[in-house]
Design an enzyme around this catalytic site. Structure first.
Site, short mmCIF file in Angstrom:
data_model
loop_
_atom_site.label_atom_id
_atom_site.label_comp_id
_atom_site.label_asym_id
_atom_site.label_seq_id
_atom_site.Cartn_x
_atom_site.Cartn_y
_atom_site.Cartn_z
N LEU A 1 0.84 -1.18 0.00
CA LEU A 1 0.00 0.00 0.00
C LEU A 1 0.89 1.25 0.00
CD1 LEU A 1 -2.94 1.03 0.24
CD2 LEU A 1 -2.62 1.01 2.72
N GLY A 2 0.59 2.17 -0.89
CA GLY A 2 1.42 3.37 -1.03
C GLY A 2 2.18 3.40 -2.34
N GLY B 1 16.52 14.34 -16.57
CA GLY B 1 15.23 14.87 -16.12
C GLY B 1 15.19 14.94 -14.60
N GLY C 1 20.12 10.20 -18.38
CA GLY C 1 18.86 10.93 -18.29
C GLY C 1 18.98 12.08 -17.32
N ALA D 1 3.04 12.25 -7.96
CA ALA D 1 2.16 11.67 -6.94
C ALA D 1 0.96 12.56 -6.67
CB ALA D 1 2.94 11.42 -5.65
N ILE E 1 14.29 12.69 -12.20
CA ILE E 1 14.87 11.57 -11.45
C ILE E 1 16.39 11.57 -11.57
CG2 ILE E 1 15.00 9.05 -11.30
CD1 ILE E 1 12.06 8.99 -12.23
N LYS F 1 13.68 11.63 -1.42
CA LYS F 1 13.78 12.89 -0.67
C LYS F 1 14.49 12.69 0.66
CE LYS F 1 11.45 14.08 -4.16
NZ LYS F 1 11.52 13.15 -5.31
N HIS G 1 9.41 39.17 6.67
CA HIS G 1 10.85 39.42 6.46
C HIS G 1 11.63 38.90 7.67
CE1 HIS G 1 14.52 41.54 5.31
NE2 HIS G 1 14.61 41.96 6.57
N GLU H 1 22.45 13.45 -21.11
CA GLU H 1 21.08 13.82 -21.50
C GLU H 1 21.05 14.10 -23.00
OE1 GLU H 1 17.55 14.57 -22.33
OE2 GLU H 1 17.84 14.09 -20.21
#
Length: 455
Positions: free
Chosen positions: A37-38, A176, A174, A309, A178, A50, A432, A197
């Site tokens: 799940l997930g 991009g 690549g 996501a 990822i 992350k 600020h 790339e």
């Protein structure tokens, strides 16, 4: 067994969001998931990457501590400890999600499901029938013809999130989102990194100005990249992998990360057999995520929308509310916030300059350099906020580069989606010193009344 209001095939971002919202609206829901799940986001994608990026940020902070008057020293990465931290985050979120699904009285079924009729999914030898079928089977990491993934020397992001050592050198195929994120992680961990790339810029879907700023930042960090030349072939040796490009240049590294995009998981699941319209493996839908077959819907990476996501969440919620009769507004995909969580971050919402001009807008632009922002100087980050606007009209796009600029997207999304003009935003007071001040300053400048910027 009773007929469910919804039977959802796939428990990733789109599937579980649809399940939770449907149950909240009083619908009877079955949710089927072959793995955990997930889905990809929680277990192999967004969350683990992350966490790795944050470990890299801490490592870079230790290296740079003397710039801030702190006596600290970077020694090495402890990858078992990094993975323990990462896996702890995943486990906590997974348990929380399991609790949510259970609390909503959703019938959760573990197993590999297949569409066997227009209203039926077969799983574990049992047929589950629903008034509505929602396909949410997600995506997989693509490779290139002849480039076989072994998970050891040639790997995808699935393997990279679980790596238990820091490679001495890496080729990232690549540039991009990822590829750029993993290049950033490994550079922070101490690897020698080269990105290849085939298109002219890194993060090529972003505004060209953002791509160029990321390239400058990566050069400064010592991340190497080769742009505009495509992959031709590779050779695996005892020591690593050698990649040859179409211009005959060669690059050798300990491992090769293949980050050339993600493809839809749709093969051998019965979709074509039921007459669902497909294109290159994607399920085609209308603006409310309906397929061409009444009662069958599709969401998330399985359909040809942005593979994010939060897009899956939004599509799952949309379908739940449409089935419940709430007639929700269709998603404006231009208004989806986008982030590359590298160092520095690249964040955007709305149209690039090129797309705005293609659509016929009379475009005006404003670049606000973060050099004029106090918090950016405290953080020692460089970058900018670029506004793309219709002349005498609303803001059409906001494009940002710099540390933590992803956190500014909430306001940027409101500005774009509420069709605000620079003059609408300029009077709003920003605290600020914060990075959010830069958002205000950029709009003040575009409205013709710059404060901490040259007019």
């Amino acid at each position: 067994m009773s007929v469910f209001d919804l039977v959802i095939l796939g428990g990733g971002s789109g599937g579980y969001a649809c399940a939770l919202r449907s149950a909240q609206l009083g619908l009877n829901v079955a949710l089927i998931e072959a793995d955990k799940l997930g889905g990809t986001c929680l277990h192999r994608g967004c969350i683990p990457t992350k966490a790795l990026l944050h470990s890299g940020e801490i490592a870079d902070g230790a290296r740079d501590a003397s710039h801030f008057g702190v006596n600290a020293q970077f020694l090495s990465m402890d990858m078992p400890a990094v993975n323990s931290y990462k896996d702890g985050v995943i486990t906590k979120l997974h348990k929380g999600l399991q609790g949510l699904v259970k609390s909503r009285n959703i019938t959760y079924i573990e197993g590999h499901g297949k569409l066997v009729a227009k209203d039926t999914i077969e799983v574990n030898g049992e047929k589950i029938t629903g008034k509505n079928i929602i396909l949410a089977t997600g995506s997989y990491a693509r490779s290139l013809p002849g480039l076989e993934i072994d998970g050891v020397k040639i790997m995808t992001s699935d393997h990279a999130t679980k790596l238990d050592y820091v490679p001495k050198s890496v080729i990232v195929l690549g540039g991009g989102v990822i590829g750029s994120e993993f290049a950033s992680v490994w550079k922070s961990f101490g690897s020698e990194v080269t990105i290849i790339e085939g298109l002219p810029h890194l993060v090529p879907l972003e505004d060209e100005s953002s791509s160029k700023q990321l390239e400058r930042a990566f050069r400064k960090r010592g991340i190497n990249f080769e742009l505009g030349t495509r992959f031709k072939s590779h050779t695996v040796t005892a020591d690593g992998v050698t990649v040859t490009l179409e211009d005959s240049k060669t690059f050798t590294a300990e491992i090769l990360l293949v980050a050339v995009g993600r493809g839809p998981v749709s093969a051998n699941l019965g979709y074509e057999a039921q007459g669902i319209t497909m294109d290159r493996g994607y399920v085609l839908v209308d603006d409310k995520c309906r397929t061409n077959i009444p009662g069958i819907w599709a969401v998330g990476d399985l359909i040809p929308t942005l593979q994010l996501a939060h897009v899956g969440f939004a599509e799952g919620i949309l379908v739940a509310e449409e089935i419940a009769g709430l007639n929700p507004r269709a998603i404006n995909y231009d208004g989806i916030p986008r982030v590359t969580y590298s160092e520095p971050e690249v964040a955007s919402v709305g149209l690039t300059t090129a797309i705005a001009k293609e659509r016929g807008y009379d475009v005006v632009e404003l670049n606000y350099d973060l050099a004029g922002n106090g918090k950016a100087q405290i953080l020692r980050t460089a970058g900018s906020i670029k506004l793309v606007a219709q002349k005498d009209g609303p803001v059409l796009g906001i494009h940002m580069v710099g540390a933590r600029v992803g956190e500014l997207l909430a306001e940027a999304e409101l500005i774009f989606n509420w069709e605000a003009s620079a003059a609408d935003v300029a009077p709003l007071i920003h605290a600020h010193p914060t990075l959010s001040e830069a958002m205000g300053e950029a709009h003040m400048a575009l409205a013709g009344k710059p404060l901490h910027a040259h007019g």
